[in-house]
Design a protein around this motif. Structure first.
Motif, PDB file in Angstrom:
ATOM      1  N   VAL A 634      54.659  17.729 -18.477  1.00  0.00           N
ATOM      2  CA  VAL A 634      54.235  16.499 -19.134  1.00  0.00           C
ATOM      3  C   VAL A 634      53.410  15.691 -18.144  1.00  0.00           C
ATOM      4  O   VAL A 634      53.688  15.693 -16.941  1.00  0.00           O
ATOM      5  CB  VAL A 634      55.448  15.677 -19.640  1.00  0.00           C
ATOM      6  N   SER A 638      51.962   9.015 -20.524  1.00  0.00           N
ATOM      7  CA  SER A 638      52.202  10.027 -21.547  1.00  0.00           C
ATOM      8  C   SER A 638      52.101   9.418 -22.930  1.00  0.00           C
ATOM      9  O   SER A 638      53.045   8.791 -23.402  1.00  0.00           O
ATOM     10  CB  SER A 638      53.599  10.630 -21.350  1.00  0.00           C
ATOM     11  N   THR A 654      60.230  11.065 -19.462  1.00  0.00           N
ATOM     12  CA  THR A 654      60.383  12.389 -20.051  1.00  0.00           C
ATOM     13  C   THR A 654      61.827  12.830 -19.857  1.00  0.00           C
ATOM     14  O   THR A 654      62.561  12.261 -19.047  1.00  0.00           O
ATOM     15  CB  THR A 654      59.420  13.403 -19.411  1.00  0.00           C
ATOM     16  N   GLU A 729      45.541  11.432 -17.521  1.00  0.00           N
ATOM     17  CA  GLU A 729      46.416  12.269 -16.702  1.00  0.00           C
ATOM     18  C   GLU A 729      46.279  11.868 -15.240  1.00  0.00           C
ATOM     19  O   GLU A 729      45.272  12.157 -14.594  1.00  0.00           O
ATOM     20  CB  GLU A 729      46.065  13.747 -16.880  1.00  0.00           C
TER      21      GLU A 729
END
Length: 736
Positions: A634, A638, A654, A729
C-alpha cells in the motif's frame, strides 16, 4: 467470525444439494431451491440429513431444544477504560463535535457497547438546529435558513428517525424470528404469502413476480426499482404510470404489485425500499398484526426499551423528544411540490416519503424511531446469539444464515445486512472502517444513522447524526445534498474509525500525529470543491478541523500539535484565498483563521521526547524477496474511495493481518523530499524513522514481532508533505 460464517455457508450448500427438489409455480409445497448465483437456501420445513438447520428453525423442535432457563447477556454500565479504550482519543470525538456545533451542525448521539458493557452514551447539540427558510406556495425562497440553538437539547434519550435501520431492527428482526419459529420460509415465493402478488396480465414487459422468493427481497434481487415515488403525482414514474400514485396504506400493496420490474428477478442487485415494504406486509400477513404492533410486543417491550417506536407523536412522545430532520417538509427547500406535501420542519414524524404518505408512518423499510443506546441493545441481541435476558427471539443458526454472504463473488451482502468482506471494498470500509473485523455487519440510514456490529471484538457502535436537519446547499444543483452531509461529523464512517483507533492504539502520541494528518487530509480534499456549489460547507468544515486541532493543542500543550496546527492553518488560508469564491467561505477564512493562528502562536508548549517501540530496522532489498511481485503493498497517502471525510483515518492507515509474535514489512521511500516529518506507528508504538529519513534511498525491513498481535495490526504513516500537486505515492509499505 469470518471463518465461522464461511463454514456455515459450506454446510448450507451441502445440505441443500442433498435435499434439493425442483418446484415451479406458487404454493406447491416446501422445497430446497437454488437461489441466485448458485446459492441455495434451505426451506425451513424440510428435513435434512443432520437436522442442523431445519430442526432448529421449526416450532416443534423449539420445545425440545431450547433451554427455558437459559439467560442471555443484557447490557450493563461500564467505563471506556475497563474495556481498553484510550479516553483521550474518545475525547477527540467530543472536541470535534463541540466545535462543529459552532459551525452549524445540529447534533448527534453515540452509543458504544464493548463486551456487553455500555461504555459510551453521549449526546450533543439541539433537537432542531435551524429556523427553516420561508418558501411560498410555488416553491420560491423568500428567506434563507439560519442557525438557531434555542430548541431542546439532544439527550441520550432523544429519539432519532432511524430511516433504513428500520429494515434491520424492525423488519429483519421480525423475519428472523418468524424463520426461527418455522412460520416463514425464505425459500418460498412471495405469492405463497401474498397470493395476489403476480404479473399484470399483458402489461408487464419484464415478467417474473410469481417467481420472486422471500430471499430475493432480503438480498435486494427482486427486480424492483430503488425508489418509486408512489406518493408524488409530479414524479417521472407516476407521470408515466399514473395509476401507481398512492397516499393510502390500504391501497399501496396493490400499487407495489402493479409496479413494473426494472430487471429480471435474480439477475442483478439493486438496493430497493420496495423489497422491505413487501417484507413488512409479509410479516403482517403471517402474524395478523401491523408491523409496529408486532415488533413492539415481541421485541421492544420484552427488552424493556421505552424509546423505540414508530410514530412517536401517536405514542406518548412530543416533538422535543425527537431530533428533527428536513427543514421544509419534503420539498427539498421548495424544489419538489406535489399533492399534500409537508412544508413545515419534519419533527417527530418519519421523514421518508413512502413511509409517511403511503404507509401511515409504519413500513418495513422506514419509520422506526429510537435512541442510540436502545438501538445498541438491539444490536447486542445479534452478538448474544438471538436472545436477551430470559427471552430468546431466534438462535445463532438463524443469525449465521442471515449474516452469511449471499453472493460468493461480492460477499458484502447478507440477507438484508451489510457485510464487511474485505478492506478493499470502499462501499463498506467507508462506513465500517479498516480496523473492523472481516464479517462485521450492520446498516445505515439516509437521515444520518449507522449501526456496526463486530462480533469478533464484541463491539457495537451506533451513531445517529442530524445530517438532514440543515439547509439544502443548492436545491437546483442537487436537492439531496444537505449541509449536514458535507461536514465531517455528518460523515457516518468517521466516528466508527475513531472508535477503533481508541481501542487499537493506546498511545496519545500516535493520536496527536493522526489528528494533524487528518486536518491536512481535510484541507487537501477541498480542491475538487473550490468554485463549486458545495464549496462553502467544505471550507468551513476545514476551518472547524483547524479549530479542533487548536483545542487539542491547548489541552496537550506539545509542539507536534502546535507546529502542525500553524502549518495547517497557514496552508488553508493561503490555498483557500487563492481558490475560494463563495462569500461564506471567505468569511470563515478571514474572520476565523487569523485568530486561530494567533492562538496557536501564543501557546506555551514543550517538546515531548518520543518513546519508541521494540522494532528491528534493517536495510533490505525488497526486489530480492521471494515472490516480490505478488507481495501485498500500500502506498501513502492512500486514497480509499471517494468519501474523503469517512476515509481520513484510512488514508494514513493500513492493516496487516499477522499472528502475534510474527510480522515484518518493508518501507520504500518514493519521494525523498516529502518525508521530512515522517512518523510510523504500529499498533500505537512508534518506529524510530531517523535512519529512513537520513538515508531515504535505502529500503528498510521493519520487524514488528515484539508488538504484533493476532489479526489486524494497524500501521499508521503520517508527516508526509501531501500539499504538492500530485503526492499520490510518497512512501510504500510492502508486507513480508
Amino acid at each position: 467470525m469470518y471463518k465461522l460464517k464461511q463454514d456455515s455457508i459450506n454446510r448450507i450448500f451441502v445440505l441443500m444439494l442433498a435435499s434439493a427438489l425442483t418446484v415451479s409455480g406458487c404454493g406447491l409445497g416446501e422445497a430446497s431451491e437454488t437461489g441466485k448465483d448458485g446459492i441455495e437456501w434451505e426451506s425451513v420445513g424440510d428435513e435434512t440429513a443432520d437436522n442442523s438447520n431445519s430442526a432448529e428453525n421449526s416450532e416443534s423442535s423449539q420445545t425440545e431444544e431450547n433451554n427455558p432457563s437459559e439467560t442471555y447477556q443484557t447490557v450493563t454500565a461500564g467505563t471506556p477504560e475497563e474495556v481498553g479504550f484510550n479516553t483521550n482519543t474518545l475525547k477527540l470525538i467530543d472536541d470535534m463535535m463541540e466545535v462543529q456545533m459552532d459551525y452549524g451542525f445540529s447534533g448527534a448521539q453515540l452509543a458504544v457497547i464493548k463486551d456487553g458493557k455500555l461504555v459510551v452514551d453521549k449526546a450533543w447539540g439541539v433537537t432542531n438546529g435551524y429556523v427553516a427558510p420561508q418558501i411560498d406556495s410555488e416553491g420560491n425562497i423568500l428567506s434563507d435558513a439560519y442557525v438557531d440553538k434555542s430548541s431542546a437539547p439532544i439527550t441520550t434519550d432523544t429519539m432519532f428517525d432511524l430511516a433504513s435501520n428500520t429494515k434491520m431492527f424492525a423488519t429483519n428482526f421480525a423475519v428472523q424470528k418468524l424463520v426461527y419459529e418455522g412460520k416463514l420460509d425464505i425459500n418460498k415465493k412471495v405469492c405463497d404469502y401474498i397470493p395476489e402478488f403476480k404479473d399484470r396480465e399483458g402489461d408487464d414487459q419484464i415478467k417474473g413476480k410469481t417467481e420472486i422468493k422471500v430471499s430475493d427481497l432480503l438480498s435486494h434481487q427482486a427486480g424492483f426499482p430503488a425508489d418509486p415515488c408512489y406518493h408524488n403525482n409530479d414524479a417521472a414514474m407516476i407521470k408515466q404510470y399514473p395509476d401507481l400514485f398512492c397516499q393510502d396504506r390500504n391501497e399501496i400493496l396493490s400499487k407495489i404489485i402493479d409496479t413494473p420490474l426494472k430487471y429480471e428477478p435474480g439477475t442483478e442487485r439493486e438496493y430497493s425500499d420496495v423489497d422491505y415494504m413487501i417484507l413488512g406486509f409479509i410479516v403482517e400477513k403471517i402474524t395478523g398484526k401491523r408491523l409496529d404492533e408486532y415488533v413492539k410486543e415481541e421485541f421492544y417491550d420484552k427488552m424493556g426499551l421505552t424509546h423505540m417506536t414508530f410514530n412517536p407523536l401517536e405514542n406518548g412522545f412530543s416533538k422535543e423528544d425527537c431530533a428533527a430532520t428536513e427543514l421544509n417538509g419534503n420539498t427539498r427547500q421548495g424544489r419538489f411540490i406535489y399533492d399534500n406535501v409537508r412544508r413545515e420542519t419534519v419533527w417527530g414524524e418519519v421523514h421518508d416519503e413512502k413511509a409517511y404518505y403511503c404507509m401511515d408512518g409504519v413500513s418495513g423499510h422506514a419509520g422506526l424511531f429510537g435512541s442510540a443506546k436502545e438501538l445498541a441493545k438491539l444490536c447486542q441481541v445479534m452478538i448474544n446469539g438471538g436472545g436477551w435476558g430470559e427471552e430468546q427471539f431466534f438462535d445463532q443458526s438463524t443469525i449465521d444464515m442471515f449474516t452469511a454472504p449471499v453472493d460468493p463473488e461480492t460477499l458484502d451482502w447478507g440477507l438484508g445486512w451489510w457485510l464487511k468482506d474485505s478492506n478493499d471494498n470502499p462501499g463498506r470500509t467507508n462506513y465500517f472502517g479498516l480496523e473492523s473485523s472481516i464479517g462485521t455487519f450492520g446498516h445505515t440510514g439516509w437521515t444520518g444513522t449507522i449501526t456496526l456490529i463486530d462480533s469478533d471484538k464484541k463491539l457495537i457502535i451506533v451513531y445517529l447524526a442530524s445530517t438532514k436537519n440543515s439547509p439544502v446547499i443548492n436545491r437546483m444543483k442537487n436537492g439531496n445534498d444537505f449541509v449536514g452531509n458535507n461536514v465531517s461529523m455528518g460523515s457516518l464512517g468517521l466516528t466508527p474509525n475513531l472508535i477503533y483507533e481508541a481501542l487499537n492504539s493506546n498511545n496519545d502520541a500516535s493520536i496527536d500525529a493522526l489528528l494533524v494528518e487528518m486536518v491536512n487530509q481535510r484541507i487537501r480534499s477541498l480542491d475538487p470543491h473550490y468554485d463549486k456549489y458545495d464549496e462553502w460547507p467544505h471550507v468551513t468544515d476545514a476551518v472547524a478541523w483547524v479549530e479542533t486541532l487548536l483545542k487539542r493543542a491547548e489541552e496537550r500543550k506539545n509542539s507536534v500539535l502546535k507546529e502542525g496546527g500553524i502549518k495547517a492553518a497557514e496552508t488553508l488560508l493561503l490555498k483557500a484565498e487563492e481558490k475560494a469564491t463563495h462569500p461564506k467561505s471567505l468569511d470563515a477564512l478571514r474572520q476565523k483563521l487569523p485568530g486561530l493562528i494567533d492562538r496557536f502562536n501564543a501557546l506555551d508548549v514543550s517538546d515531548i521526547a518520543p518513546t519508541y517501540g521494540e522494532f528491528e530496522i534493517l536495510p533490505t532489498n525488497v526486489s530480492t524477496w521471494d515472490d516480490y511481485e505478488n507481495k501485498p503493498r500500500v502506498s501513502f497517502p492512500s486514497p480509499r474511495g471517494d468519501t474523503v471525510m469517512a476515509n481520513m483515518v484510512a488514508q494514513c492507515t493500513t492493516c496487516y493481518d499477522v499472528a502475534e509474535g510474527y510480522g515484518q514489512f518493508a518501507v520504500r521511500v518514493l519521494e525523498p523530499e516529502k518525508i521530512g516529518n515522517l512518523r510510523i506507528f504500529v499498533n500505537g508504538y512508534e518506529v524510530d524513522c531517523s535512519q529512513i529519513k537520513d538515508n531515504p534511498a535505502e529500503e528498510y525491513m521493519i520487524d514488528i514481532s515484539k508488538v504484533s498481535r493476532n489479526g489486524f495490526n494497524i500501521i499508521q504513516v503520517t508527516g508526509l508533505d501531501i500539499f504538492s500537486e500530485e503526492p499520490e505515492e510518497i512512501v510504500e509499505i510492502v508486507y513480508g
